[in-house]
Design a protein around this motif. Sequence first.
Motif, PDB file in Angstrom:
ATOM      1  N   GLY A 132     -20.272  -1.685  25.591  1.00  0.00           N
ATOM      2  CA  GLY A 132     -20.653  -1.956  24.214  1.00  0.00           C
ATOM      3  C   GLY A 132     -19.447  -2.370  23.400  1.00  0.00           C
ATOM      4  O   GLY A 132     -18.311  -2.300  23.863  1.00  0.00           O
ATOM      5  N   GLU A 133     -19.722  -2.797  22.167  1.00  0.00           N
ATOM      6  CA  GLU A 133     -18.653  -3.190  21.268  1.00  0.00           C
ATOM      7  C   GLU A 133     -19.132  -3.072  19.829  1.00  0.00           C
ATOM      8  O   GLU A 133     -20.331  -2.939  19.569  1.00  0.00           O
ATOM      9  CB  GLU A 133     -18.211  -4.625  21.548  1.00  0.00           C
ATOM     10  CG  GLU A 133     -19.294  -5.666  21.328  1.00  0.00           C
ATOM     11  CD  GLU A 133     -18.828  -7.058  21.712  1.00  0.00           C
ATOM     12  OE1 GLU A 133     -17.636  -7.231  22.024  1.00  0.00           O
ATOM     13  OE2 GLU A 133     -19.672  -7.981  21.699  1.00  0.00           O
ATOM     14  N   PHE A 134     -18.176  -3.137  18.917  1.00  0.00           N
ATOM     15  CA  PHE A 134     -18.508  -3.054  17.503  1.00  0.00           C
ATOM     16  C   PHE A 134     -19.309  -4.288  17.100  1.00  0.00           C
ATOM     17  O   PHE A 134     -18.985  -5.413  17.486  1.00  0.00           O
ATOM     18  CB  PHE A 134     -17.239  -2.950  16.669  1.00  0.00           C
ATOM     19  CG  PHE A 134     -17.492  -2.792  15.202  1.00  0.00           C
ATOM     20  CD1 PHE A 134     -17.913  -1.573  14.697  1.00  0.00           C
ATOM     21  CD2 PHE A 134     -17.327  -3.860  14.329  1.00  0.00           C
ATOM     22  CE1 PHE A 134     -18.155  -1.412  13.336  1.00  0.00           C
ATOM     23  CE2 PHE A 134     -17.565  -3.710  12.974  1.00  0.00           C
ATOM     24  CZ  PHE A 134     -17.983  -2.487  12.481  1.00  0.00           C
ATOM     25  N   ASN A 135     -20.355  -4.062  16.286  1.00  0.00           N
ATOM     26  CA  ASN A 135     -21.238  -5.145  15.870  1.00  0.00           C
ATOM     27  C   ASN A 135     -20.672  -5.816  14.612  1.00  0.00           C
ATOM     28  O   ASN A 135     -21.086  -5.535  13.486  1.00  0.00           O
ATOM     29  CB  ASN A 135     -22.651  -4.596  15.607  1.00  0.00           C
ATOM     30  CG  ASN A 135     -23.693  -5.686  15.450  1.00  0.00           C
ATOM     31  OD1 ASN A 135     -23.374  -6.806  15.065  1.00  0.00           O
ATOM     32  ND2 ASN A 135     -24.935  -5.356  15.735  1.00  0.00           N
ATOM     33  N   THR A 136     -19.725  -6.710  14.844  1.00  0.00           N
ATOM     34  CA  THR A 136     -19.058  -7.390  13.732  1.00  0.00           C
ATOM     35  C   THR A 136     -20.043  -8.223  12.921  1.00  0.00           C
ATOM     36  O   THR A 136     -19.958  -8.284  11.678  1.00  0.00           O
ATOM     37  CB  THR A 136     -17.927  -8.276  14.266  1.00  0.00           C
ATOM     38  OG1 THR A 136     -17.003  -7.456  15.004  1.00  0.00           O
ATOM     39  CG2 THR A 136     -17.191  -8.979  13.139  1.00  0.00           C
ATOM     40  N   ARG A 137     -20.973  -8.860  13.600  1.00  0.00           N
ATOM     41  CA  ARG A 137     -21.942  -9.716  12.903  1.00  0.00           C
ATOM     42  C   ARG A 137     -22.743  -8.920  11.876  1.00  0.00           C
ATOM     43  O   ARG A 137     -22.896  -9.351  10.728  1.00  0.00           O
ATOM     44  CB  ARG A 137     -22.873 -10.347  13.934  1.00  0.00           C
ATOM     45  CG  ARG A 137     -24.041 -11.146  13.359  1.00  0.00           C
ATOM     46  CD  ARG A 137     -24.787 -11.851  14.496  1.00  0.00           C
ATOM     47  NE  ARG A 137     -26.062 -12.389  14.074  1.00  0.00           N
ATOM     48  CZ  ARG A 137     -27.235 -11.753  14.208  1.00  0.00           C
ATOM     49  NH1 ARG A 137     -27.266 -10.531  14.748  1.00  0.00           N
ATOM     50  NH2 ARG A 137     -28.362 -12.308  13.806  1.00  0.00           N
ATOM     51  N   LEU A 138     -23.245  -7.758  12.259  1.00  0.00           N
ATOM     52  CA  LEU A 138     -24.018  -6.945  11.319  1.00  0.00           C
ATOM     53  C   LEU A 138     -23.124  -6.409  10.214  1.00  0.00           C
ATOM     54  O   LEU A 138     -23.517  -6.394   9.037  1.00  0.00           O
ATOM     55  CB  LEU A 138     -24.714  -5.802  12.052  1.00  0.00           C
ATOM     56  CG  LEU A 138     -25.483  -4.822  11.169  1.00  0.00           C
ATOM     57  CD1 LEU A 138     -26.602  -5.531  10.408  1.00  0.00           C
ATOM     58  CD2 LEU A 138     -26.056  -3.674  11.994  1.00  0.00           C
ATOM     59  N   LEU A 178     -23.771  -6.984   6.223  1.00  0.00           N
ATOM     60  CA  LEU A 178     -23.945  -5.919   5.232  1.00  0.00           C
ATOM     61  C   LEU A 178     -22.918  -6.032   4.114  1.00  0.00           C
ATOM     62  O   LEU A 178     -23.240  -5.843   2.937  1.00  0.00           O
ATOM     63  CB  LEU A 178     -23.845  -4.549   5.912  1.00  0.00           C
ATOM     64  CG  LEU A 178     -24.976  -4.175   6.873  1.00  0.00           C
ATOM     65  CD1 LEU A 178     -24.633  -2.909   7.635  1.00  0.00           C
ATOM     66  CD2 LEU A 178     -26.303  -4.009   6.131  1.00  0.00           C
ATOM     67  N   MET A 179     -21.684  -6.349   4.483  1.00  0.00           N
ATOM     68  CA  MET A 179     -20.624  -6.435   3.485  1.00  0.00           C
ATOM     69  C   MET A 179     -20.741  -7.670   2.592  1.00  0.00           C
ATOM     70  O   MET A 179     -20.016  -7.821   1.613  1.00  0.00           O
ATOM     71  CB  MET A 179     -19.264  -6.418   4.171  1.00  0.00           C
ATOM     72  CG  MET A 179     -18.890  -5.071   4.776  1.00  0.00           C
ATOM     73  SD  MET A 179     -18.730  -3.744   3.538  1.00  0.00           S
ATOM     74  CE  MET A 179     -20.344  -2.944   3.689  1.00  0.00           C
ATOM     75  N   SER A 180     -21.680  -8.568   2.922  1.00  0.00           N
ATOM     76  CA  SER A 180     -21.900  -9.735   2.062  1.00  0.00           C
ATOM     77  C   SER A 180     -22.731  -9.389   0.831  1.00  0.00           C
ATOM     78  O   SER A 180     -22.843 -10.202  -0.093  1.00  0.00           O
ATOM     79  CB  SER A 180     -22.595 -10.852   2.857  1.00  0.00           C
ATOM     80  OG  SER A 180     -23.954 -10.531   3.116  1.00  0.00           O
ATOM     81  N   PHE A 181     -23.291  -8.178   0.794  1.00  0.00           N
ATOM     82  CA  PHE A 181     -24.093  -7.739  -0.349  1.00  0.00           C
ATOM     83  C   PHE A 181     -23.217  -6.998  -1.357  1.00  0.00           C
ATOM     84  O   PHE A 181     -22.189  -6.409  -1.009  1.00  0.00           O
ATOM     85  CB  PHE A 181     -25.233  -6.827   0.115  1.00  0.00           C
ATOM     86  CG  PHE A 181     -26.273  -7.548   0.929  1.00  0.00           C
ATOM     87  CD1 PHE A 181     -27.339  -8.178   0.310  1.00  0.00           C
ATOM     88  CD2 PHE A 181     -26.174  -7.618   2.307  1.00  0.00           C
ATOM     89  CE1 PHE A 181     -28.294  -8.862   1.045  1.00  0.00           C
ATOM     90  CE2 PHE A 181     -27.126  -8.301   3.056  1.00  0.00           C
ATOM     91  CZ  PHE A 181     -28.187  -8.921   2.428  1.00  0.00           C
ATOM     92  N   ASP A 182     -23.652  -7.015  -2.605  1.00  0.00           N
ATOM     93  CA  ASP A 182     -22.941  -6.284  -3.645  1.00  0.00           C
ATOM     94  C   ASP A 182     -23.169  -4.783  -3.530  1.00  0.00           C
ATOM     95  O   ASP A 182     -22.299  -3.989  -3.903  1.00  0.00           O
ATOM     96  CB  ASP A 182     -23.397  -6.765  -5.025  1.00  0.00           C
ATOM     97  CG  ASP A 182     -23.096  -8.245  -5.238  1.00  0.00           C
ATOM     98  OD1 ASP A 182     -21.907  -8.606  -5.266  1.00  0.00           O
ATOM     99  OD2 ASP A 182     -24.050  -9.040  -5.342  1.00  0.00           O
TER     100      ASP A 182
END
Length: 323
Positions: free
Chosen positions: A223-229, A233-237
Motif C-alpha cells: 500500500g501507499e499514501f493516497n496523495t490523490r485523495l 480534500l485539501m482543495s476545499f476551504d
Amino acid sequence: MPLPMPRFHEDSLAGQLYLERGATVAEEARRYAAEHRLRPAREDSVRIAAFGIDVQVAFCTPGASLFVPGAVEDTQRTLRWLYGGLDRLTELVFSLDTHRAFQIFHPAWWQDAEGRPPPPLSVITAGDVRAGRWRPTRHPEESLAYCERLEASGRYVLTIWPYHALLGGLSHALVPAMYEASLFHALVRDTPTWFELKGEHPLTENYSVLAPEVTEVRGQKVGEFNTRLFEHLMSFDRVYVFGQAKSHCVLSTLMDLRQHIERTDRSKMGRIFILEDAMSPVPAPPLDPLPPALDFPRVADAALRTLREAGMRVVRTQDVLEP
C-alpha cells in the motif's frame, strides 16, 4: 436558516436496509432545487466538502457484524446536517471499506494448534505467532513480519474482526438513507459524489482512508499514501469529517490528515472540522485487565483532544454551517 428536510426523508430509516428510491429522490430533487433556487456547486465561492468515512451497512446498521453502537443516531444527526446545509456543501466524499474473505484481520487467515480459527475480537501479537499459539493459513513469513511492523508503529496490534464489508455483499454498501442523501445532493447541486474504496490488499489493514497501517512487508509493497485523495480534500476551504468508527477508521484518517498537513502546509490544519456527534467508538473488548491500547473509547477521546490542540476544529452537527 437550515434548509428543510426533503419530503422523502424519515429519521426512522437511518438504520434500516431497503432499496434506494432513485426515482423518488430524483423527482424531489427537481422540485426542491427549483423551490429553494439552489445553484450548482461549481458556483460556490467557499468550497466545502463533507467527508463521510465508512458510513456503510457493516458499521451503521443494527445486526451487521461490526455494528458500532450509536451509529444509527450518528447517521440521523448527519443526515439532518447534510440536508440542512445542502446549499453550502460543495461535494460529498465517501470512503467504502472493501474486503474479501481471506485478509490478515479475518478469522480464515489464522488457526490454533487444533485448526480452529480465532474468534472475532481476538488479539494476535507477533509473540503469539512466534510461539505458535496462532498460525497463519497462508503467507506465514509475511504474516509474522506484518504483526511485527504493526506493533512497531505503536498505533494498533492485530485485531481479528468479524467478516465485514465484503465486496459484493450487502454490508459493503453505503447505508441506504445516506446513499439517498448522496444522490439527492448530486442532483440538486449538479455535481457527482466522490467514492473512495479502501482495504482490499490481503496483507494489511486499512483503517485510514489515506493509507494502510503497514505499507511494506518483507520487501513487498502492500500500500501507499493516497496523495490523490489528500490533494483533493485539501482543495476545499473546509472539510467536515464524520463516520465510523471514531476509534478506528475515522481516527486513523484524521491522524494521517494531521501528519501530512504538518508536512505540507500547517496553515491548512484549520480547514478540518470534526463532527464529534456524528461518530462513535468501537466498544472496548471484554478483557481483564484491559490493555490501554484496546480501550477504544478512551483512545478516541484522547486523540480528538490532540487533534484540536494541533489546530483542527471540533464541532457538532447542530452548529451553524456558516457560508
